[in-house]
Scaffold this motif. Sequence first.
Motif, PDB file in Angstrom:
ATOM      1  N   SER A  49      59.935 111.565 -34.721  1.00 25.78           N
ATOM      2  CA  SER A  49      60.026 110.916 -36.020  1.00 25.78           C
ATOM      3  C   SER A  49      61.260 111.399 -36.775  1.00 25.78           C
ATOM      4  N   GLN A  50      61.543 112.710 -36.670  1.00 22.68           N
ATOM      5  CA  GLN A  50      62.717 113.269 -37.338  1.00 22.68           C
ATOM      6  C   GLN A  50      63.998 112.705 -36.730  1.00 22.68           C
ATOM      7  N   THR A  53      64.632 109.396 -38.063  1.00 20.34           N
ATOM      8  CA  THR A  53      65.205 109.505 -39.412  1.00 20.34           C
ATOM      9  C   THR A  53      66.698 109.775 -39.340  1.00 20.34           C
ATOM     10  N   GLN A  56      68.528 106.636 -38.576  1.00 19.92           N
ATOM     11  CA  GLN A  56      68.583 105.804 -39.779  1.00 19.92           C
ATOM     12  C   GLN A  56      69.666 106.316 -40.723  1.00 19.92           C
ATOM     13  N   THR A  57      69.771 107.644 -40.841  1.00 21.19           N
ATOM     14  CA  THR A  57      70.796 108.244 -41.702  1.00 21.19           C
ATOM     15  C   THR A  57      72.193 107.943 -41.163  1.00 21.19           C
ATOM     16  N   GLY A  95      60.063 105.377 -36.154  1.00 15.04           N
ATOM     17  CA  GLY A  95      59.282 106.437 -36.790  1.00 15.04           C
ATOM     18  C   GLY A  95      57.857 106.040 -37.111  1.00 15.04           C
TER      19      GLY A  95
END
Length: 350
Positions: A49-50, A53, A56-57, A95
């Motif tokens: 999940s991280q 992220t 996405q960043t 995620g």
Amino acid sequence: MQSLFNIINIPFGYIMRMLSTLFGGNFAAAVFAFTLLINVILIPLNIKSQKSTVQQTRIKPKLDELKKRYGDDRQKYSEAMQKLYQDEGVSMSGGCLPMLIRLLLMLSIYSIILSPLTYMANADSKQVANVTNAISTAMNDLKQSDNEKYTEISNKISWKSSSRGSELSLIKIIHDDPGILEDLLPEKEYAAIESDLAAVVKADRDTNVSYAFLGIDLTETPKFSFDIFHDAQRIWIMPIIAFLAQMFTSALSLITQKKINPDAQNMAGMMLTMPLISLVLGFTFPGGVTFYWACSALISGLIQVGVQNFYGPYKMLSRQRMKELVRECDFETNQLKKAEQEPQNDSAIE
């Protein structure tokens, strides 16, 4: 839906029973150990999940550019966004799956905590339901007909409906004063559930689980009163512990988030509101539930902080950029070596 949960709850209940036996029949130790075990198993999902992220960043500047380019044209923006995700190899729902799995497992543990007779003691769920429904009906009838007697019995058994842990309340009755049910239920109703009650009592005794934690009965439900000097109860400690545990992990998470996201301070209000909600709700649930909340908050919170420190978006982006730079340097080095060898090859030909 219940059958879906049972697929998970039944084996989980068996593991909880094994852990309870391992710790000498201690319910609190089994809850803590099982919560720790599940959260450790979920670490790979947290990391995944991280990483989602991070991706996405990474593409966020490109998404911002698309927003500027297409403005209010949602259809074109949506098409361009899907193409960007496809080109960059990023899943739009990467995620979500880890979060759904985590939620499913946490709900399963929660239902086991609320229903230890069914899932840990292997009592027949229909027999348990017959007994708890009879008690709930009798309590409701008594409240309407004789409020004084209702208050007296309610103070003794602190009964809660099935949605608020009736199995834990039933265990308290079985352990403290099973004879009170003969006073509560009319003779006909008591006779109807007597065999079911006996079977449930036997299942509980065969399991031999202790629901005490530091002298606190986790089957008891707190009764809040503003007169804390006269009406304070030992069970009040449990919702307070759950509140403090969530405050601690929320503060840790906020500190960690501020290091990697300057806008995280805007989330402080929401993160500090959740512990207060847990404190209020904690006075409506048996102590076993709030004990689980405390364990879950501490264990999952500390693990999440560790994951964020090592797999934080900017740290992972930095490591990814370093790998890219190393590859570029290796490529340039190889090109230079080839360029240096070309004159030598030319001389050899001459």
